[in-house]
Each structure stands twice: as structure tokens, then as C-alpha cells.
Design a protein around this motif. Structure first.
Motif, mmCIF file in Angstrom:
data_model
loop_
_atom_site.group_PDB
_atom_site.id
_atom_site.type_symbol
_atom_site.label_atom_id
_atom_site.label_comp_id
_atom_site.label_asym_id
_atom_site.label_seq_id
_atom_site.Cartn_x
_atom_site.Cartn_y
_atom_site.Cartn_z
ATOM 1 N N ASP A 168 0.865 -1.187 0.000
ATOM 2 C CA ASP A 168 0.000 0.000 0.000
ATOM 3 C C ASP A 168 0.900 1.235 0.000
ATOM 4 O OD1 ASP A 168 -1.959 1.877 0.178
ATOM 5 O OD2 ASP A 168 -2.602 1.333 2.220
ATOM 6 N N TYR B 50 -5.622 -0.492 0.534
ATOM 7 C CA TYR B 50 -5.647 -1.528 -0.487
ATOM 8 C C TYR B 50 -4.206 -1.766 -0.999
ATOM 9 C CZ TYR B 50 -10.719 -1.439 -0.760
ATOM 10 O OH TYR B 50 -12.064 -1.538 -0.454
ATOM 11 N N ASP C 144 -1.269 -2.167 -3.353
ATOM 12 C CA ASP C 144 -0.980 -1.731 -4.724
ATOM 13 C C ASP C 144 0.030 -2.700 -5.378
ATOM 14 O OD1 ASP C 144 -2.570 0.687 -4.520
ATOM 15 O OD2 ASP C 144 -0.983 1.420 -3.175
#
Length: 229
Positions: free
Chosen positions: A188, A194, A196
Motif C-alpha cells: 500500500d 488496499y 498496490d
């Protein structure tokens, strides 16, 4: 002088017989084979006297021992050979050249060995696979592939293949770019909770932001917090 034989004397024919026996009346003639040589020379002509001069040979001169040994190759001492010495700058240059050649050979060997290891680990085309829950409705299976220098990332879910997504990564330029392995990690980087997607090729990173349903390339407006924290 050889004596004349009595048969060789001439007697005069006109003398009486009683006188013919007188040896004093006979004239003796020397035979033709007898020649007389004069034992005296005229005053104007003197005999030539040949004088033979004998030169006494002197003892040979005494030569130095160094000269005698130089003339005799068997007894002459071996001469030291002249050693050819390089200038110190030439020695340094040759050493640097040898170092460069050795470094080039080692670099080529390491590059070849690294390629062999990548082939055993990633195959050809270079392919990387992993499973990760990126909160897209379950655990996703990711495949990252270097296809002739073009990077592709495929995300698919075994329970819903219709939701398979393909992301195009960077394009590699140069020679033998198809041999570069590609890897992917998750982190993240913008603080939204979320994970990445981070694509790494040849120590270069490409970031894709998770928008809760898929991934998109990052922009300066995403306020990235860094990689690897």
C-alpha cells in the motif's frame, strides 16, 4: 784428370822406326770428354757470395689469462646475458591491461551464469507467478511475463475467469531485453488500505494503484509514500 790411353796417341809417320819408340815424341791429346775449368776469376768478376740469414725465433709473448680464456671457447667463462628491463610505466600499463582483460572475462562469465540461473528459475519467456488477496472478491492469481521486451501482468480468479484482467507494463529497450526477468510485489503506497501492485524489471519499479476493482498506472496526484517501507 783421366789419363790418355796409349792407343789414343798419334805417332808421326815420317819418323824412323827407332825413334818411334820414344814416348817423348808423342803428343798426347786430351780426350773430348775431359774439360778443364778455370780456377781463377778475373779481377773484374768476383764470385757472388750467398749469405743465409737465420732469424732466431723468440719465445711467444706472454698473454693475459683473460685473453687466453676469451680465445678458447671451452675454457672461457659464460658471459652473463643482458636482461631486458621494462620501464615502470610500461609495467603499470601492462598490469592495467591484464586487469581489464580479466575483468572483462569475469563479467562475461557472470553474465552467462546469471542468464543460466534466470532460465532455470523463470524459464523463457521470463515468467513470474504468485497468488495474492488484493480485495478484488477473493484470492487472485497473477502472472507477470516478459514477452520480447514487453511486460504484461495477468490477474485472474479461479472462481470467476470472466473477471480476468491484463495490465500492460513498461516496454524495455536495448539488446537482450527479453532475457530480463520480471517480478511483482504488493504494498500500500498511497495509504488507502488496499495493496498496490509494484512491477520490478532490472531494478526499475513501475507502480500500479489499486482502485478496489482493478489496477491503474500511478500518477503524481496519488501522493505515494514510498516503496519498501
Amino acid at each position: 784428370m783421366r789419363e790418355t790411353h796409349p792407343s789414343q796417341t798419334r805417332r808421326p809417320a815420317y819418323l824412323p822406326a827407332d825413334v818411334l819408340d820414344d814416348d817423348a815424341l808423342y803428343t798426347r791429346r786430351a780426350p773430348n770428354s775431359v774439360r778443364r775449368y778455370a780456377t781463377t776469376f778475373p779481377a773484374s768478376i768476383q764470385p757472388r757470395v750467398a749469405i743465409r740469414v737465420t732469424r732466431h725465433q723468440e719465445p711467444p709473448p706472454i698473454q693475459r689469462a683473460s685473453r687466453l680464456t676469451a680465445l678458447d671457447p671451452q675454457t672461457a667463462p659464460a658471459r652473463p646475458h643482458a636482461h631486458w628491463r621494462l620501464h615502470w610505466l610500461a609495467s603499470v600499463g601492462l598490469g592495467m591491461l591484464a586487469t581489464l582483460l580479466l575483468a572483462g572475462i569475469l563479467s562475461a562469465l557472470l553474465h552467462w551464469w546469471q542468464g543460466e540461473q534466470d532460465s532455470m528459475q523463470y524459464g523463457y519467456p521470463r515468467t513470474f507467478q504468485c497468488d495474492q488477496d488484493v480485495r478484488h472478491g477473493g484470492i487472485s492469481h497473477f502472472i507477470a511475463e516478459n514477452l520480447h521486451g514487453h511486460i504484461f501482468i495477468i490477474e485472474m480468479q479461479p472462481g470467476g475467469l470472466t473477471r480476468t484482467k491484463i495490465y500492460q507494463g513498461p516496454v524495455l529497450l536495448g539488446e537482450q531485453t527479453d532475457l530480463q526477468p520480471v517480478t511483482i510485489t504488493f504494498q500500500d503506497v498511497n495509504g488507502d488500505g488496499y495493496p498496490d501492485l509494484i512491477v520490478t524489471v532490472n531494478q526499475q519499479h513501475s507502480i500500479f494503484i489499486n482502485d478496489q476493482t482493478a489496477f491503474r498506472p500511478a500518477t503524481p496526484a496519488d501522493h505515494l509514500t514510498g516503496i519498501g517501507g
